[in-house]
Design a protein around this motif. Structure first.
Motif, PDB file in Angstrom:
ATOM      1  N   CYS A 136       0.848  -1.190   0.000  1.00  0.00           N
ATOM      2  CA  CYS A 136       0.000   0.000   0.000  1.00  0.00           C
ATOM      3  C   CYS A 136       0.887   1.246   0.000  1.00  0.00           C
ATOM      4  O   CYS A 136       1.771   1.370   0.844  1.00  0.00           O
ATOM      5  CB  CYS A 136      -0.895  -0.015   1.235  1.00  0.00           C
ATOM      6  SG  CYS A 136      -1.753   1.550   1.497  1.00  0.00           S
ATOM      7  N   CYS A 169       0.218   3.257   3.701  1.00  0.00           N
ATOM      8  CA  CYS A 169       0.621   2.731   5.001  1.00  0.00           C
ATOM      9  C   CYS A 169       1.674   1.634   4.902  1.00  0.00           C
ATOM     10  O   CYS A 169       2.358   1.365   5.879  1.00  0.00           O
ATOM     11  CB  CYS A 169      -0.603   2.217   5.761  1.00  0.00           C
ATOM     12  SG  CYS A 169      -1.315   0.723   5.061  1.00  0.00           S
ATOM     13  N   THR A 225      -0.246  -3.456   3.958  1.00  0.00           N
ATOM     14  CA  THR A 225      -0.891  -4.529   3.211  1.00  0.00           C
ATOM     15  C   THR A 225      -0.298  -4.632   1.816  1.00  0.00           C
ATOM     16  O   THR A 225       0.279  -3.677   1.288  1.00  0.00           O
ATOM     17  CB  THR A 225      -2.407  -4.288   3.081  1.00  0.00           C
ATOM     18  OG1 THR A 225      -2.614  -3.056   2.409  1.00  0.00           O
ATOM     19  CG2 THR A 225      -3.076  -4.241   4.445  1.00  0.00           C
ATOM     20  N   CYS A 269      -7.091  -0.419   0.273  1.00  0.00           N
ATOM     21  CA  CYS A 269      -6.272  -1.018   1.319  1.00  0.00           C
ATOM     22  C   CYS A 269      -7.160  -1.344   2.510  1.00  0.00           C
ATOM     23  O   CYS A 269      -7.918  -0.491   2.985  1.00  0.00           O
ATOM     24  CB  CYS A 269      -5.170  -0.041   1.722  1.00  0.00           C
ATOM     25  SG  CYS A 269      -4.267  -0.563   3.188  1.00  0.00           S
ATOM     26  N   CYS A 319      -5.744   0.867   5.870  1.00  0.00           N
ATOM     27  CA  CYS A 319      -5.898   2.314   6.033  1.00  0.00           C
ATOM     28  C   CYS A 319      -7.009   2.904   5.189  1.00  0.00           C
ATOM     29  O   CYS A 319      -7.357   4.062   5.338  1.00  0.00           O
ATOM     30  CB  CYS A 319      -4.578   3.027   5.729  1.00  0.00           C
ATOM     31  SG  CYS A 319      -4.147   3.020   3.982  1.00  0.00           S
ATOM     32  N   PHE A 365      -6.965   3.395   2.006  1.00  0.00           N
ATOM     33  CA  PHE A 365      -6.467   4.079   0.820  1.00  0.00           C
ATOM     34  C   PHE A 365      -7.047   3.459  -0.428  1.00  0.00           C
ATOM     35  O   PHE A 365      -7.098   2.253  -0.569  1.00  0.00           O
ATOM     36  CB  PHE A 365      -4.937   4.022   0.800  1.00  0.00           C
ATOM     37  CG  PHE A 365      -4.332   4.623  -0.438  1.00  0.00           C
ATOM     38  CD1 PHE A 365      -4.115   5.996  -0.515  1.00  0.00           C
ATOM     39  CD2 PHE A 365      -3.977   3.813  -1.519  1.00  0.00           C
ATOM     40  CE1 PHE A 365      -3.559   6.548  -1.660  1.00  0.00           C
ATOM     41  CE2 PHE A 365      -3.419   4.363  -2.669  1.00  0.00           C
ATOM     42  CZ  PHE A 365      -3.211   5.742  -2.735  1.00  0.00           C
TER      43      PHE A 365
HETATM   44 ZN   LIG Z   1      -2.864   1.210   3.491  1.00  0.00          ZN
END
Ligand SMILES: [Zn+2]
Ligand SMILES: [Zn+2]
Length: 56
Positions: free
Chosen positions: A24, A27, A30, A47, A50, A52
């Motif tokens: 990701c 963050c 992942t 994601c 987070c 995203f």
């Molecule tokens: Zn993330």
């Protein structure tokens, strides 16, 4: 062994050619997996850690 699933369409990745995997961008927690189809149509991914949303 875990089966890989595309983060966008949730399809199982059976042929990894053309499949992309990356952390990701926000963050880094992942791993995002995109099958060639979703990459081609620029399908969105999200994601799970987070929230995203990509591809941008
Ligand atoms: Zn993330
Ligand atoms: Zn896909």
């Amino acid at each position: 062994m875990n089966k890989l699933r595309c983060s966008s369409c949730k399809e199982e990745i059976t042929n990894q050619r053309g499949t992309v995997k990356f952390k990701c961008p926000k963050c880094g927690k992942t791993e995002i997996i995109r099958c060639p189809h979703c990459k081609k149509i620029a399908a969105k991914y999200k994601c799970s850690a987070c929230g995203f949303e990509g591809p941008n």
